[in-house]
Design an enzyme around this catalytic site. Sequence first.
Site, PDB file in Angstrom:
ATOM      1  N   GLY A   1      -4.987  -0.502   5.700  1.00 43.14           N
ATOM      2  CA  GLY A   1      -5.342  -1.367   7.020  1.00 43.14           C
ATOM      3  C   GLY A   1      -6.632  -0.642   7.714  1.00 43.14           C
ATOM      4  O   GLY A   1      -7.245  -1.276   8.741  1.00 43.14           O
TER       5      GLY A   1
ATOM      6  N   CYS B   1       2.165  -6.986   1.893  1.00 41.75           N
ATOM      7  CA  CYS B   1       1.446  -6.224   2.737  1.00 41.75           C
ATOM      8  C   CYS B   1       0.323  -7.219   3.220  1.00 41.75           C
ATOM      9  O   CYS B   1      -0.234  -8.110   2.968  1.00 41.75           O
ATOM     10  CB  CYS B   1       0.530  -5.272   1.997  1.00 41.75           C
ATOM     11  SG  CYS B   1      -0.886  -4.330   2.830  1.00 41.75           S
ATOM     12  N   ASN B   2       0.492  -7.238   4.837  1.00 43.67           N
ATOM     13  CA  ASN B   2      -0.401  -7.844   5.616  1.00 43.67           C
ATOM     14  C   ASN B   2      -1.777  -7.871   5.408  1.00 43.67           C
ATOM     15  O   ASN B   2      -2.510  -8.912   5.357  1.00 43.67           O
ATOM     16  CB  ASN B   2       0.108  -7.991   7.086  1.00 43.67           C
ATOM     17  CG  ASN B   2       1.458  -8.440   7.559  1.00 43.67           C
ATOM     18  OD1 ASN B   2       1.660  -9.555   7.870  1.00 43.67           O
ATOM     19  ND2 ASN B   2       2.553  -7.675   7.348  1.00 43.67           N
ATOM     20  N   THR B   3      -2.311  -6.651   5.313  1.00 41.91           N
ATOM     21  CA  THR B   3      -3.729  -6.430   5.300  1.00 41.91           C
ATOM     22  C   THR B   3      -3.985  -6.788   3.802  1.00 41.91           C
ATOM     23  O   THR B   3      -5.312  -7.779   3.793  1.00 41.91           O
ATOM     24  CB  THR B   3      -4.031  -5.015   5.327  1.00 41.91           C
ATOM     25  OG1 THR B   3      -3.775  -4.749   6.496  1.00 41.91           O
ATOM     26  CG2 THR B   3      -5.509  -4.513   4.941  1.00 41.91           C
TER      27      THR B   3
ATOM     28  N   SER C   1       0.915  -1.085  -0.044  1.00 39.62           N
ATOM     29  CA  SER C   1      -0.117  -0.170   0.000  1.00 39.62           C
ATOM     30  C   SER C   1       0.868   1.264  -0.095  1.00 39.62           C
ATOM     31  O   SER C   1       0.234   2.303   0.003  1.00 39.62           O
ATOM     32  CB  SER C   1      -0.874   0.159   1.209  1.00 39.62           C
ATOM     33  OG  SER C   1      -0.053   0.056   2.468  1.00 39.62           O
TER      34      SER C   1
ATOM     35  N   CYS D   1       3.042  -5.446  10.223  1.00 46.16           N
ATOM     36  CA  CYS D   1       3.002  -4.809   9.033  1.00 46.16           C
ATOM     37  C   CYS D   1       4.203  -4.397   8.441  1.00 46.16           C
ATOM     38  O   CYS D   1       5.080  -4.251   9.143  1.00 46.16           O
ATOM     39  CB  CYS D   1       2.168  -3.511   9.345  1.00 46.16           C
ATOM     40  SG  CYS D   1       2.015  -2.221   8.127  1.00 46.16           S
ATOM     41  N   THR D   2       4.250  -4.654   7.030  1.00 48.19           N
ATOM     42  CA  THR D   2       5.596  -4.643   6.218  1.00 48.19           C
ATOM     43  C   THR D   2       6.008  -3.221   6.523  1.00 48.19           C
ATOM     44  O   THR D   2       7.405  -2.977   6.160  1.00 48.19           O
ATOM     45  CB  THR D   2       5.496  -4.834   5.001  1.00 48.19           C
ATOM     46  OG1 THR D   2       4.483  -4.252   4.277  1.00 48.19           O
ATOM     47  CG2 THR D   2       5.190  -6.322   4.705  1.00 48.19           C
TER      48      THR D   2
END
Length: 250
Positions: free
Chosen positions: A44, A74-76, A12, A180-181
């Site tokens: 997020g 991106c974790n989200t 993002s 989160c990255t």
Amino acid sequence: MGNQNPVGVFDSGVGGIGTLSALRRELPQEDFLYFGDTLHAPYGTKPREEVMACVTRVMTHLLSNHVKAVVIACNTATAVAAKELRETYDLPILGMEPALKPAHALRHGGSILVLATPMTLRLEKFQQLYARYGEGAIPLPCPGLMELVEQEANEQARRYLLELLHPYDLRTVDAVVLGCTHYPFLRGAIRRIVGRRPEIIDGSYGIAMQLRRRLEAADGLNESGVRGTVTFENSLDEPEILALSRALLD
């Protein structure tokens, strides 16, 4: 010569460049196309449907550049979209997730602090991880922290982290998970707050190893013997963003 098409990596914003760095260390011969969706950041705090629409736009762009694999840095976005993308597209698609499993292995009776976006912590993917490896884990939603990384607002980020972590007895923390990255860019600030004892972990190394395995299995490695290149693109088409991206990688 193998498959010399690039690997697509997206986030993002600029946070996924930490993951990109790990990918390059593991696969220095590969070409990478990194796309930061800064125009639509943050993911997020957005509704699930809006995140999915953003991810679909980015995937269409990456595929138009003939990528041979995609890393969702991106974790989200991983939690929202990875399953659907894998069912839709016929190429390796790898995603990030909070490193709860390795953190669980490091736990010695203390707690695990999991820093992540509110969206990541709400979604089913995290809840499943938490059900398996969440003993002693304390999820800490961090709205606004990603934006401070994007803005390079280091002092504000430091104050944010001090306030976030103040309620916890850091002497009893075994690990801090950066979910989160963007957060690995704050590793130094977090280390100064939590002290020497807790491990600070994220999923970048694991995703790099997984990408190598997937490319090897598909005969997709670039075997040219030449160091690969990195191309940066961003939905916010401003020279400053691209310069920051290159500086963060370097």
